[in-house]
Design a protein around this motif. Sequence first.
Motif, PDB file in Angstrom:
ATOM      1  N   LEU A 156      33.452  27.611 -39.046  1.00 43.85           N
ATOM      2  CA  LEU A 156      33.045  27.199 -40.396  1.00 43.85           C
ATOM      3  C   LEU A 156      33.465  25.763 -40.735  1.00 43.85           C
ATOM      4  N   GLU A 157      34.361  25.185 -39.940  1.00 42.62           N
ATOM      5  CA  GLU A 157      34.796  23.805 -40.167  1.00 42.62           C
ATOM      6  C   GLU A 157      33.644  22.819 -40.064  1.00 42.62           C
ATOM      7  N   CYS A 158      32.584  23.198 -39.359  1.00 44.57           N
ATOM      8  CA  CYS A 158      31.440  22.285 -39.215  1.00 44.57           C
ATOM      9  C   CYS A 158      30.605  22.204 -40.496  1.00 44.57           C
ATOM     10  N   LEU A 159      30.887  23.075 -41.463  1.00 43.96           N
ATOM     11  CA  LEU A 159      30.099  23.126 -42.703  1.00 43.96           C
ATOM     12  C   LEU A 159      30.769  22.343 -43.831  1.00 43.96           C
ATOM     13  N   GLU A 160      29.916  21.856 -44.741  1.00 44.00           N
ATOM     14  CA  GLU A 160      30.412  21.242 -45.981  1.00 44.00           C
ATOM     15  C   GLU A 160      30.922  22.372 -46.885  1.00 44.00           C
ATOM     16  N   GLU A 161      31.706  22.044 -47.892  1.00 45.83           N
ATOM     17  CA  GLU A 161      32.283  23.064 -48.778  1.00 45.83           C
ATOM     18  C   GLU A 161      31.210  23.903 -49.480  1.00 45.83           C
ATOM     19  N   ASP A 162      30.152  23.240 -49.972  1.00 47.66           N
ATOM     20  CA  ASP A 162      29.092  23.988 -50.669  1.00 47.66           C
ATOM     21  C   ASP A 162      28.361  24.916 -49.688  1.00 47.66           C
ATOM     22  N   GLU A 163      28.225  24.481 -48.423  1.00 44.88           N
ATOM     23  CA  GLU A 163      27.583  25.327 -47.407  1.00 44.88           C
ATOM     24  C   GLU A 163      28.455  26.556 -47.100  1.00 44.88           C
ATOM     25  N   LYS A 164      29.776  26.324 -47.034  1.00 44.72           N
ATOM     26  CA  LYS A 164      30.704  27.451 -46.795  1.00 44.72           C
ATOM     27  C   LYS A 164      30.576  28.483 -47.918  1.00 44.72           C
ATOM     28  N   LYS A 165      30.521  27.993 -49.152  1.00 47.25           N
ATOM     29  CA  LYS A 165      30.400  28.906 -50.296  1.00 47.25           C
ATOM     30  C   LYS A 165      29.134  29.751 -50.165  1.00 47.25           C
ATOM     31  N   ILE A 166      28.038  29.109 -49.846  1.00 44.07           N
ATOM     32  CA  ILE A 166      26.749  29.808 -49.763  1.00 44.07           C
ATOM     33  C   ILE A 166      26.776  30.868 -48.665  1.00 44.07           C
ATOM     34  N   ILE A 167      27.234  30.502 -47.481  1.00 40.29           N
ATOM     35  CA  ILE A 167      27.224  31.466 -46.370  1.00 40.29           C
ATOM     36  C   ILE A 167      28.206  32.613 -46.629  1.00 40.29           C
ATOM     37  N   LEU A 168      29.345  32.317 -47.220  1.00 38.11           N
ATOM     38  CA  LEU A 168      30.319  33.374 -47.521  1.00 38.11           C
ATOM     39  C   LEU A 168      29.804  34.315 -48.609  1.00 38.11           C
ATOM     40  N   LEU A 169      29.182  33.737 -49.635  1.00 38.10           N
ATOM     41  CA  LEU A 169      28.618  34.581 -50.696  1.00 38.10           C
ATOM     42  C   LEU A 169      27.529  35.500 -50.132  1.00 38.10           C
ATOM     43  N   LYS A 170      26.739  34.969 -49.208  1.00 38.53           N
ATOM     44  CA  LYS A 170      25.630  35.742 -48.633  1.00 38.53           C
ATOM     45  C   LYS A 170      26.145  36.773 -47.623  1.00 38.53           C
ATOM     46  N   GLN A 171      26.886  36.316 -46.615  1.00 35.90           N
ATOM     47  CA  GLN A 171      27.227  37.177 -45.486  1.00 35.90           C
ATOM     48  C   GLN A 171      28.472  38.048 -45.722  1.00 35.90           C
ATOM     49  N   ILE A 172      29.447  37.524 -46.407  1.00 34.10           N
ATOM     50  CA  ILE A 172      30.695  38.272 -46.608  1.00 34.10           C
ATOM     51  C   ILE A 172      30.636  39.126 -47.870  1.00 34.10           C
ATOM     52  N   HIS A 173      30.158  38.534 -48.941  1.00 36.52           N
ATOM     53  CA  HIS A 173      30.152  39.246 -50.226  1.00 36.52           C
ATOM     54  C   HIS A 173      28.849  39.984 -50.503  1.00 36.52           C
ATOM     55  N   GLY A 174      27.806  39.667 -49.742  1.00 38.81           N
ATOM     56  CA  GLY A 174      26.559  40.418 -49.831  1.00 38.81           C
ATOM     57  C   GLY A 174      25.673  40.095 -51.023  1.00 38.81           C
ATOM     58  N   TYR A 175      25.845  38.926 -51.598  1.00 35.02           N
ATOM     59  CA  TYR A 175      25.000  38.550 -52.731  1.00 35.02           C
ATOM     60  C   TYR A 175      23.600  38.198 -52.256  1.00 35.02           C
ATOM     61  N   LYS A 179      18.969  26.049 -47.657  1.00 34.09           N
ATOM     62  CA  LYS A 179      20.334  25.754 -47.218  1.00 34.09           C
ATOM     63  C   LYS A 179      20.828  26.810 -46.231  1.00 34.09           C
ATOM     64  N   LEU A 180      20.502  28.068 -46.493  1.00 33.96           N
ATOM     65  CA  LEU A 180      20.922  29.143 -45.579  1.00 33.96           C
ATOM     66  C   LEU A 180      20.332  28.939 -44.194  1.00 33.96           C
ATOM     67  N   ASN A 181      19.065  28.544 -44.137  1.00 34.07           N
ATOM     68  CA  ASN A 181      18.432  28.279 -42.837  1.00 34.07           C
ATOM     69  C   ASN A 181      19.130  27.126 -42.117  1.00 34.07           C
ATOM     70  N   LYS A 182      19.432  26.058 -42.838  1.00 35.28           N
ATOM     71  CA  LYS A 182      20.115  24.911 -42.240  1.00 35.28           C
ATOM     72  C   LYS A 182      21.531  25.312 -41.780  1.00 35.28           C
ATOM     73  N   ILE A 183      22.199  26.098 -42.616  1.00 33.87           N
ATOM     74  CA  ILE A 183      23.565  26.542 -42.290  1.00 33.87           C
ATOM     75  C   ILE A 183      23.546  27.390 -41.009  1.00 33.87           C
ATOM     76  N   LYS A 184      22.581  28.284 -40.901  1.00 33.52           N
ATOM     77  CA  LYS A 184      22.487  29.145 -39.712  1.00 33.52           C
ATOM     78  C   LYS A 184      22.267  28.312 -38.455  1.00 33.52           C
ATOM     79  N   ILE A 185      21.451  27.302 -38.558  1.00 30.19           N
ATOM     80  CA  ILE A 185      21.194  26.414 -37.413  1.00 30.19           C
ATOM     81  C   ILE A 185      22.486  25.688 -37.018  1.00 30.19           C
TER      82      ILE A 185
END
Length: 169
Positions: free
Chosen positions: A114-133, A152-158
Amino acid sequence: MNRVEHLCKQYTNYIAKIATNSFDDERLVEDVIQITYLKIAENIDKIEEVDNNHKKFYINSIVKNVARDLYKINKKEEDKIEKLKKALLNQDVAIKNNYLEEEVFLRMYLEEVLECLEEDEKKIILLKQIHGYKNKEIASMLGIKEKNVSKKLNKIKIKLKKEIMKNET
């Protein structure tokens, strides 16, 4: 009535009293009584040879010996059960420790990836994948459009795939 039945009937209450004093468990008391009857049958000739004063003593010895033997057997079984419980508990602890080690390793790995992500990207992926929003909920929380969350989710996944591939080599 044969000789064994007569003797057992004559001393039934006496045998039951000794057996009851030996164990609290009714099943074990019944076992002592039954085994005592078998021992009386096996030793009927010897028992009948002794005078009436000594028959009671002889039967007392049989009952107490049977109770002692049954106690030892029961104690060994209880010890085996305790050893199995301890072994299972130790195995369970080992499994939990292994699970915790794996979880710690996984967390460390995820943090590294996750270090490769910006802070806002980390928030988005965590909210989606960990918290299930859902995307709509994430958009509402972050004050952005739902389309932007999807993009953003598509870019983050890549980005994450590239980082994982980089770490595997």
